[in-house]
Scaffold this motif. Structure first.
Motif, PDB file in Angstrom:
ATOM      1  N   ASN A   1       0.645  -1.250   0.046  1.00 57.22           N
ATOM      2  CA  ASN A   1       0.103   0.021  -0.032  1.00 57.22           C
ATOM      3  C   ASN A   1       0.741   1.219  -0.042  1.00 57.22           C
ATOM      4  O   ASN A   1       0.560   2.302  -0.664  1.00 57.22           O
ATOM      5  N   ILE A   2       1.834   1.294   0.638  1.00 58.20           N
ATOM      6  CA  ILE A   2       2.692   2.638   0.885  1.00 58.20           C
ATOM      7  C   ILE A   2       3.276   2.881  -0.450  1.00 58.20           C
ATOM      8  O   ILE A   2       3.133   3.889  -0.924  1.00 58.20           O
ATOM      9  N   PRO A   3       4.018   1.846  -1.121  1.00 53.50           N
ATOM     10  CA  PRO A   3       4.514   2.162  -2.529  1.00 53.50           C
ATOM     11  C   PRO A   3       3.745   2.474  -3.603  1.00 53.50           C
ATOM     12  O   PRO A   3       3.770   3.425  -4.363  1.00 53.50           O
ATOM     13  N   THR A   4       2.324   1.938  -3.296  1.00 51.31           N
ATOM     14  CA  THR A   4       1.327   2.242  -4.186  1.00 51.31           C
ATOM     15  C   THR A   4       0.611   3.705  -4.275  1.00 51.31           C
ATOM     16  O   THR A   4       0.393   4.455  -5.052  1.00 51.31           O
ATOM     17  N   ALA A   5       0.673   4.147  -2.823  1.00 52.74           N
ATOM     18  CA  ALA A   5       0.293   5.423  -2.793  1.00 52.74           C
ATOM     19  C   ALA A   5       1.246   6.511  -3.179  1.00 52.74           C
ATOM     20  O   ALA A   5       0.895   7.488  -3.775  1.00 52.74           O
ATOM     21  N   GLU A   6       2.503   6.025  -2.695  1.00 50.52           N
ATOM     22  CA  GLU A   6       3.641   7.001  -3.041  1.00 50.52           C
ATOM     23  C   GLU A   6       3.635   7.147  -4.795  1.00 50.52           C
ATOM     24  O   GLU A   6       3.655   8.171  -5.122  1.00 50.52           O
ATOM     25  N   ARG A   7       3.404   6.116  -5.424  1.00 51.15           N
ATOM     26  CA  ARG A   7       3.598   6.124  -6.735  1.00 51.15           C
ATOM     27  C   ARG A   7       1.992   7.077  -7.530  1.00 51.15           C
ATOM     28  O   ARG A   7       2.396   7.874  -8.209  1.00 51.15           O
ATOM     29  N   ALA A   8       1.145   6.809  -7.099  1.00 52.60           N
ATOM     30  CA  ALA A   8      -0.021   7.720  -7.294  1.00 52.60           C
ATOM     31  C   ALA A   8       0.235   9.032  -7.087  1.00 52.60           C
ATOM     32  O   ALA A   8      -0.052  10.005  -7.835  1.00 52.60           O
ATOM     33  N   LEU A   9       0.757   9.319  -5.799  1.00 46.80           N
ATOM     34  CA  LEU A   9       0.916  10.741  -5.555  1.00 46.80           C
ATOM     35  C   LEU A   9       1.977  11.377  -6.282  1.00 46.80           C
ATOM     36  O   LEU A   9       2.211  12.485  -6.757  1.00 46.80           O
ATOM     37  N   HIS A  10       2.949  10.589  -6.764  1.00 51.28           N
ATOM     38  CA  HIS A  10       4.073  10.804  -7.561  1.00 51.28           C
ATOM     39  C   HIS A  10       3.732  11.385  -8.988  1.00 51.28           C
ATOM     40  O   HIS A  10       4.015  12.446  -9.650  1.00 51.28           O
ATOM     41  N   ILE A  11       2.685  10.651  -9.700  1.00 53.01           N
ATOM     42  CA  ILE A  11       2.076  10.559 -10.746  1.00 53.01           C
ATOM     43  C   ILE A  11       1.351  12.212 -10.599  1.00 53.01           C
ATOM     44  O   ILE A  11       1.235  12.870 -11.540  1.00 53.01           O
ATOM     45  N   ILE A  12       0.607  12.292  -9.492  1.00 57.48           N
ATOM     46  CA  ILE A  12      -0.372  13.494  -9.475  1.00 57.48           C
ATOM     47  C   ILE A  12       0.641  14.770  -9.688  1.00 57.48           C
ATOM     48  O   ILE A  12       0.469  15.713 -10.195  1.00 57.48           O
ATOM     49  N   GLY A  13       1.627  14.775  -8.778  1.00 57.33           N
ATOM     50  CA  GLY A  13       2.693  15.727  -8.410  1.00 57.33           C
ATOM     51  C   GLY A  13       3.509  15.927  -9.917  1.00 57.33           C
ATOM     52  O   GLY A  13       3.753  16.962 -10.260  1.00 57.33           O
ATOM     53  N   GLU A  14       3.759  14.772 -10.903  1.00 55.66           N
ATOM     54  CA  GLU A  14       4.492  14.999 -11.797  1.00 55.66           C
ATOM     55  C   GLU A  14       3.573  15.637 -12.992  1.00 55.66           C
ATOM     56  O   GLU A  14       3.937  16.589 -13.691  1.00 55.66           O
ATOM     57  N   ALA A  15       2.389  15.210 -13.019  1.00 58.26           N
ATOM     58  CA  ALA A  15       1.353  15.917 -14.019  1.00 58.26           C
ATOM     59  C   ALA A  15       1.072  17.209 -13.612  1.00 58.26           C
ATOM     60  O   ALA A  15       1.091  18.265 -14.575  1.00 58.26           O
ATOM     61  N   ALA A  16       1.057  17.641 -12.228  1.00 56.70           N
ATOM     62  CA  ALA A  16       0.864  18.912 -12.024  1.00 56.70           C
ATOM     63  C   ALA A  16       2.016  19.896 -12.249  1.00 56.70           C
ATOM     64  O   ALA A  16       1.966  20.973 -12.639  1.00 56.70           O
ATOM     65  N   THR A  17       3.369  19.434 -12.367  1.00 50.00           N
ATOM     66  CA  THR A  17       4.374  20.095 -12.431  1.00 50.00           C
ATOM     67  C   THR A  17       4.349  20.272 -14.224  1.00 50.00           C
ATOM     68  O   THR A  17       4.835  21.369 -14.452  1.00 50.00           O
ATOM     69  N   LYS A  18       3.732  19.583 -14.853  1.00 50.20           N
ATOM     70  CA  LYS A  18       3.822  19.642 -16.360  1.00 50.20           C
ATOM     71  C   LYS A  18       2.683  20.531 -16.715  1.00 50.20           C
ATOM     72  O   LYS A  18       2.653  21.163 -18.135  1.00 50.20           O
ATOM     73  N   LEU A  19       1.619  20.796 -16.037  1.00 53.34           N
ATOM     74  CA  LEU A  19       0.594  21.645 -16.686  1.00 53.34           C
ATOM     75  C   LEU A  19       0.943  22.955 -17.069  1.00 53.34           C
ATOM     76  O   LEU A  19       1.866  23.738 -16.252  1.00 53.34           O
ATOM     77  N   SER A  20       0.385  23.587 -17.877  1.00 50.34           N
ATOM     78  CA  SER A  20       0.451  24.942 -18.103  1.00 50.34           C
ATOM     79  C   SER A  20      -0.005  25.959 -17.104  1.00 50.34           C
ATOM     80  O   SER A  20      -0.848  25.462 -16.390  1.00 50.34           O
ATOM     81  N   ASP A  21       0.601  27.128 -17.056  1.00 52.42           N
ATOM     82  CA  ASP A  21       0.185  27.981 -16.029  1.00 52.42           C
ATOM     83  C   ASP A  21      -1.294  28.499 -16.206  1.00 52.42           C
ATOM     84  O   ASP A  21      -2.076  28.584 -15.338  1.00 52.42           O
ATOM     85  N   GLU A  22      -1.852  28.302 -17.550  1.00 49.53           N
ATOM     86  CA  GLU A  22      -3.278  28.795 -17.668  1.00 49.53           C
ATOM     87  C   GLU A  22      -4.127  27.567 -17.290  1.00 49.53           C
ATOM     88  O   GLU A  22      -5.376  28.066 -16.649  1.00 49.53           O
ATOM     89  N   THR A  23      -3.794  26.526 -17.312  1.00 50.70           N
ATOM     90  CA  THR A  23      -4.576  25.232 -16.975  1.00 50.70           C
ATOM     91  C   THR A  23      -4.650  25.286 -15.380  1.00 50.70           C
ATOM     92  O   THR A  23      -5.671  25.235 -14.719  1.00 50.70           O
ATOM     93  N   ALA A  24      -3.510  25.560 -14.865  1.00 51.13           N
ATOM     94  CA  ALA A  24      -3.323  25.517 -13.414  1.00 51.13           C
ATOM     95  C   ALA A  24      -4.275  26.545 -12.768  1.00 51.13           C
ATOM     96  O   ALA A  24      -4.710  26.611 -11.811  1.00 51.13           O
ATOM     97  N   ALA A  25      -4.348  27.880 -13.429  1.00 47.40           N
ATOM     98  CA  ALA A  25      -5.077  29.003 -13.030  1.00 47.40           C
ATOM     99  C   ALA A  25      -6.660  28.746 -12.988  1.00 47.40           C
ATOM    100  O   ALA A  25      -7.222  29.301 -12.437  1.00 47.40           O
TER     101      ALA A  25
END
Length: 115
Positions: free
Chosen positions: A36-60
């Protein structure tokens, strides 16, 4: 080929679904089942990676999403994995992930901001 912002939002929601399934098993199962812990970490990593790559316009378009904290958690999981507090990770799964999903879904219903 680069992913579009809408695909990245989809990635965030898909990873949040995985994180939610881990959380649905409960805190004790999260802490005691070695998968469970590595699964959760991977899911949160994907969320963070996708968030990092979003354009400023979409994040806004989602001003209530704490993008900076999401990106910082991704950095922590990726580069300082040994410092991840599993209790804090549980709190993120239990409280922050459902809020993130709700905020994104509500924001996707709203018209783009003008200005």
């Amino acid at each position: 080929m680069s992913r579009s912002d809408s695909e990245r939002i989809g990635d965030i929601l898909a990873a949040a679904e995985i994180a939610s399934k881990v959380a649905a098993e409960g805190r004790q199962a999260f802490l005691s089942n070695w998968k469970n812990i590595p699964t959760a970490e991977r899911a949160l990593h994907i969320i963070g990676e996708a968030a990092t790559k979003l354009s400023d316009e979409t994040a806004a378009r989602y001003p209530d999403v704490p993008w900076r904290q999401i990106r910082r958690l991704r950095t922590l999981i990726t580069h300082e994995y040994h410092k991840v507090d599993h209790e804090a990770l549980w709190e993120t799964l239990e409280k922050s992930v459902p809020t993130l999903v709700r905020t994104i879904r509500e924001g996707s219903q709203a018209p783009p901001p003008s200005g």
